[in-house]
Scaffold this motif. Structure first.
Motif, short mmCIF file in Angstrom:
data_model
loop_
_atom_site.label_atom_id
_atom_site.label_comp_id
_atom_site.label_asym_id
_atom_site.label_seq_id
_atom_site.Cartn_x
_atom_site.Cartn_y
_atom_site.Cartn_z
N ARG A 85 0.97 -1.26 -0.17
CA ARG A 85 0.14 0.01 0.14
C ARG A 85 0.87 1.12 -0.02
O ARG A 85 2.06 1.22 0.63
N ILE A 86 0.39 2.25 -0.69
CA ILE A 86 0.90 3.58 -0.75
C ILE A 86 0.24 4.40 0.08
O ILE A 86 -1.00 4.76 -0.06
N PHE A 87 1.13 5.20 0.84
CA PHE A 87 0.57 6.35 1.81
C PHE A 87 1.06 7.71 1.49
O PHE A 87 2.25 7.88 1.08
N VAL A 88 0.19 8.70 1.56
CA VAL A 88 0.51 10.16 1.47
C VAL A 88 -0.07 10.95 2.62
O VAL A 88 -1.35 10.99 2.45
N VAL A 89 0.72 11.59 3.22
CA VAL A 89 0.27 12.87 4.07
C VAL A 89 0.98 14.03 4.01
O VAL A 89 2.19 14.18 3.87
N ALA A 90 0.31 14.85 3.45
CA ALA A 90 0.63 16.40 2.96
C ALA A 90 0.18 17.26 4.19
O ALA A 90 -1.22 17.55 4.08
N ARG A 91 1.02 18.10 4.38
CA ARG A 91 0.62 19.27 5.46
C ARG A 91 0.89 20.32 4.78
O ARG A 91 2.33 20.84 4.38
N ARG A 92 -0.07 21.46 4.84
CA ARG A 92 0.07 22.91 3.93
C ARG A 92 1.11 23.73 4.79
O ARG A 92 1.00 23.59 6.01
N VAL A 93 2.15 24.11 4.03
CA VAL A 93 3.31 25.09 4.79
C VAL A 93 2.73 26.49 4.94
O VAL A 93 2.22 27.06 3.65
N GLU A 94 2.68 26.98 5.75
CA GLU A 94 2.24 28.42 6.02
C GLU A 94 3.18 29.33 5.25
O GLU A 94 4.31 29.24 5.31
N SER A 95 2.76 30.08 4.47
CA SER A 95 3.46 31.13 3.46
C SER A 95 3.74 32.30 4.29
O SER A 95 3.30 32.67 5.43
#
Length: 253
Positions: free
Chosen positions: A243-253
């Motif tokens: 299985r493939i996992f992705v967790v993406a957190r938006r970085v504050e600009s």
């Protein structure tokens, strides 16, 4: 094509484990809104309400059968809704979760920028990555035979990409991306355990699309070849599942 929630939940523990491994890497503290895309029968979506009791949590699935089986109340709203429609029309939410769903969406890698735009803080998804295994290659080989192929031209077939592909797609969009893969070794029981597994998920559209007569012939050979590929031993039937996992957190600009 219709889904069978009861059949799908036969291996609820095995199907649920990747969901919890995915959510363990999501560091959202107090999100106001959480959406579970492709929530299925909703058993896993309920755990989001336990983790984030102050959030408005919505579970969406395109299958009326799955949503009908989802438990009402308990802090979660469930809706029958197509993922593409949600992406096109929904307002952004703090956390977007999708467990074993994107593999059914054609061109989902190209769709990621639009999906990411809906994730205010976090985007987390998991997809199978085992399509080179006999559980899938046997189906593909059988389905290519002329007597079957004429009925299967437009049938949905799941697919996914490697962790690096998802990382490259999301990192330029302002996200810190954690992408990885895990191969689980599921121990199933019964000589047709792998057929029972795939016939409730990846192979289900193929089997349903075949007319009576041909369907039984297909299933008989599919069962036999899966038994040969995954023999039952003293401990049971061993099913490796990547299985493939992705967790993406938006970085504050």
């Amino acid at each position: 094509m219709t889904w069978d929630p009861t059949h799908y939940l036969t291996y609820a523990d095995e199907r649920g484990r990747p969901f919890f491994d995915l959510l363990a890497r999501v560091g959202a503290d107090r999100p106001n809104t959480v959406t579970d895309l492709g929530c299925g029968p909703g058993n896993l979506t309920l755990t989001l309400a336990e983790r984030w009791p102050g959030a408005r949590i919505v579970g969406l699935d395109s299958s009326p059968e799955m949503i009908e089986a989802a438990p009402s109340g308990r802090g979660v709203d469930f809706e029958v809704r197509d993922l593409r429609s949600w992406i096109a029309h929904a307002d952004p939410v703090d956390v977007v979760v999708s467990n074993a769903t994107l593999q059914w969406v054609d061109g989902h890698l190209d769709l990621l920028p639009q999906l990411a735009a809906k994730a205010g803080q976090w985007l987390a998804f998991q997809v199978p990555g085992n399509f080179d295994e006999p559980s899938h290659t046997i189906r593909t080989e059988l389905a290519s035979r002329p007597e079957y192929a004429v009925h299967l031209n437009d049938v949905a077939v799941p697919s996914s990409h490697d962790p690096a592909d998802y990382h490259r797609a999301l990192a330029p969009l302002g996200f810190e991306v954690d992408a990885w893969e895990t191969t689980y070794l599921h121990v199933l029981h019964g000589p047709d355990a792998v057929f029972d597994w795939v016939s409730s998920t990846g192979a289900r559209p193929t089997i349903q699309a075949l007319p009576a007569g041909l369907r039984e012939e297909f299933v008989d050979e599919f069962r036999a070849r899966l038994r040969e590929a995954y023999p039952e031993g003293e401990a049971g039937v061993l099913l490796p599942f990547r299985r493939i996992f992705v967790v993406a957190r938006r970085v504050e600009s």
